[in-house]
Design an enzyme around this catalytic site. Structure first.
Site, PDB file in Angstrom:
ATOM      1  N   ARG A  74       0.820  -1.213   0.000  1.00  0.00           N
ATOM      2  CA  ARG A  74       0.000   0.000   0.000  1.00  0.00           C
ATOM      3  C   ARG A  74       0.848   1.254   0.000  1.00  0.00           C
ATOM      4  O   ARG A  74       0.432   2.299  -0.529  1.00  0.00           O
ATOM      5  CB  ARG A  74      -0.950   0.000   1.203  1.00  0.00           C
ATOM      6  CG  ARG A  74      -1.886  -1.213   1.282  1.00  0.00           C
ATOM      7  CD  ARG A  74      -2.637  -1.476  -0.029  1.00  0.00           C
ATOM      8  NE  ARG A  74      -3.627  -2.525   0.109  1.00  0.00           N
ATOM      9  CZ  ARG A  74      -3.422  -3.813  -0.156  1.00  0.00           C
ATOM     10  NH1 ARG A  74      -2.229  -4.221  -0.579  1.00  0.00           N
ATOM     11  NH2 ARG A  74      -4.394  -4.699  -0.020  1.00  0.00           N
ATOM     12  N   ARG A  80      -2.994   4.877  27.459  1.00  0.00           N
ATOM     13  CA  ARG A  80      -2.590   5.675  26.298  1.00  0.00           C
ATOM     14  C   ARG A  80      -1.296   5.207  25.634  1.00  0.00           C
ATOM     15  O   ARG A  80      -0.990   5.634  24.528  1.00  0.00           O
ATOM     16  CB  ARG A  80      -2.436   7.145  26.710  1.00  0.00           C
ATOM     17  CG  ARG A  80      -1.294   7.360  27.682  1.00  0.00           C
ATOM     18  CD  ARG A  80      -1.367   8.679  28.419  1.00  0.00           C
ATOM     19  NE  ARG A  80      -0.248   8.834  29.355  1.00  0.00           N
ATOM     20  CZ  ARG A  80      -0.199   8.264  30.554  1.00  0.00           C
ATOM     21  NH1 ARG A  80      -1.182   7.491  30.972  1.00  0.00           N
ATOM     22  NH2 ARG A  80       0.845   8.452  31.341  1.00  0.00           N
ATOM     23  N   ASN A  87       9.738  16.341  29.109  1.00  0.00           N
ATOM     24  CA  ASN A  87      10.308  17.476  29.840  1.00  0.00           C
ATOM     25  C   ASN A  87      11.178  18.325  28.919  1.00  0.00           C
ATOM     26  O   ASN A  87      11.758  17.831  27.955  1.00  0.00           O
ATOM     27  CB  ASN A  87      11.109  16.997  31.054  1.00  0.00           C
ATOM     28  CG  ASN A  87      12.369  16.257  30.665  1.00  0.00           C
ATOM     29  OD1 ASN A  87      13.428  16.857  30.500  1.00  0.00           O
ATOM     30  ND2 ASN A  87      12.260  14.945  30.487  1.00  0.00           N
ATOM     31  N   CYS A 139       0.875  15.138  32.486  1.00  0.00           N
ATOM     32  CA  CYS A 139      -0.188  14.138  32.398  1.00  0.00           C
ATOM     33  C   CYS A 139      -0.599  13.643  33.776  1.00  0.00           C
ATOM     34  O   CYS A 139      -1.732  13.192  33.968  1.00  0.00           O
ATOM     35  CB  CYS A 139       0.280  12.956  31.546  1.00  0.00           C
ATOM     36  SG  CYS A 139       0.535  13.383  29.814  1.00  0.00           S
TER      37      CYS A 139
END
Length: 359
Positions: free
Chosen positions: A26, A85, A145, A202
């Site tokens: 692809r 996540r 950071n 976070c």
């Protein structure tokens, strides 16, 4: 020929394998890549600094795209709070507290065994930064950071290596691409890091998984353009996303180069030369504690920080300090920016905690 066979060592049975013609078919059909571009990708060498949310998403794209050599660098280990996540990890990784770099390498090898994934369980520092980053075609930021990003910037500018910044917190994200001698560098846009306790993380503001995928997708796309030498289509803007409130903006930074930038104009690599350390880190003998303090006194509002941390762990406030307890650790935070981290003598763990909760 689209497929070939190899012997499985354990079962001694022949198993069917995809050739590159099938695996990347692809991408071959996508005109900006094609078969010639695929060969370029196969010869490319990149590093991804940080194997957290962005790093795992980006590495997934790079490995599946067929980038021939991917070096991954991370100092941390997998925890259950990562799984929401950080897409390469699973519960087994968290149960074993595997180093993120090792857990990521294990998964990436299963995704594409035809490329080289090199894992480094280490903190990126001025001592090892050039050894880990200077022999590459591209560096991609997956860190959490600013100090590490300034170090990446110094190595990239000094060695003429493109790099791609990315950051995400809550439902907001940002990314831009740095091409030495062509675009503004990171220090042009952010001359100095923000004061301790003022940046969201976070672990204090949370994060949703979709913003990670958005930022990582833009970073990965820019990475492919660079590795294919398609500089005509590099985006020269700083992109901002806010998914929850449906906001998107681009700031054209093409002409934002700072004429007095220490890094890209004066080639004074302060972070790489260890002259621009923002923090002193000392393990306190016999106390199972690590002290992290700014090189120069950096006052900040500990009351605001206390409000930010209150929903994360237990807070004790006095007129002189705040004490924050999370898991088995205690952080004592002083108005001058100094932080005592109790419950460990391990500097890496202390730095991780500082980054998570102070910023």
């Amino acid at each position: 020929m689209g497929r070939w066979r190899r012997m499985d060592r354990k079962s001694r049975k022949m198993i069917l394998m995809d050739s590159n013609d099938t695996r990347y078919s692809r991408q071959h059909l996508f005109k900006p890549i094609g078969k010639a571009g695929q060969k370029k990708l196969g010869k490319s060498r990149i590093a991804i600094v940080g194997m957290g949310a962005l790093g795992t998403a980006i590495s997934n794209h790079m490995v599946r795209s067929g980038v021939g050599f991917v070096r991954i660098i991370d100092r941390d280990f997998v925890e259950y709070s990562n799984l929401q996540r950080q897409m390469l990890f699973d519960e087994n990784d968290a149960d074993q507290a595997l180093p993120k770099a090792i857990a990521a390498k294990n998964k990436l090898n299963l995704i594409n065994s035809t490329i080289t994934v090199e894992a480094h369980v280490t903190d990126l520092t001025p001592k090892n930064a050039e050894d880990l980053l200077a022999d590459l075609d591209l560096i991609i930021d997956g860190t959490d950071n600013f100090e590490t990003r300034y170090l990446i910037n110094d190595v990239a500018i000094k060695n003429n290596i493109p790099w791609i910044y990315g950051g995400a917190v809550a439902s907001r994200g940002m990314t831009f691409t740095i091409i030495p001698n062509k675009t503004p560098c990171f220090r042009c846009l952010f001359p100095e890091p923000s004061a301790p306790g003022t940046s969201e993380t976070c672990d204090t503001s949370g994060v949703i998984g979709p913003i990670i995928q958005v930022v990582a997708a833009y970073q990965a796309t820019e990475a492919l353009k660079i590795l294919l030498n398609d500089y005509e289509h590099i985006n020269t803007s700083l992109r901002n996303f806010e998914l929850w409130h449906n906001e998107y903006s681009e700031i054209n930074i093409k002409n934002a180069k700072n004429s007095e930038c220490p890094a890209c104009i004066h080639h004074n690599y302060e972070y790489l030369n260890n002259k621009k350390k923002n923090k002193r880190i000392v393990s306190l003998c016999g106390r199972e504690s690590v002290q992290i303090s700014p090189i120069e006194e950096t006052p900040f509002d500990i009351r605001k920080l206390a409000e930010k941390l209150r929903h994360v762990g237990k807070i004790i406030e006095t007129p002189y300090l705040i004490r924050f307890e999370v898991d088995r650790y205690k952080l004592t935070i002083f108005p001058d920016g100094r932080v005592l981290i109790h419950g460990t003598n391990d500097i890496t763990i202390a730095k991780n905690l500082y980054t998570k909760y102070i910023g």
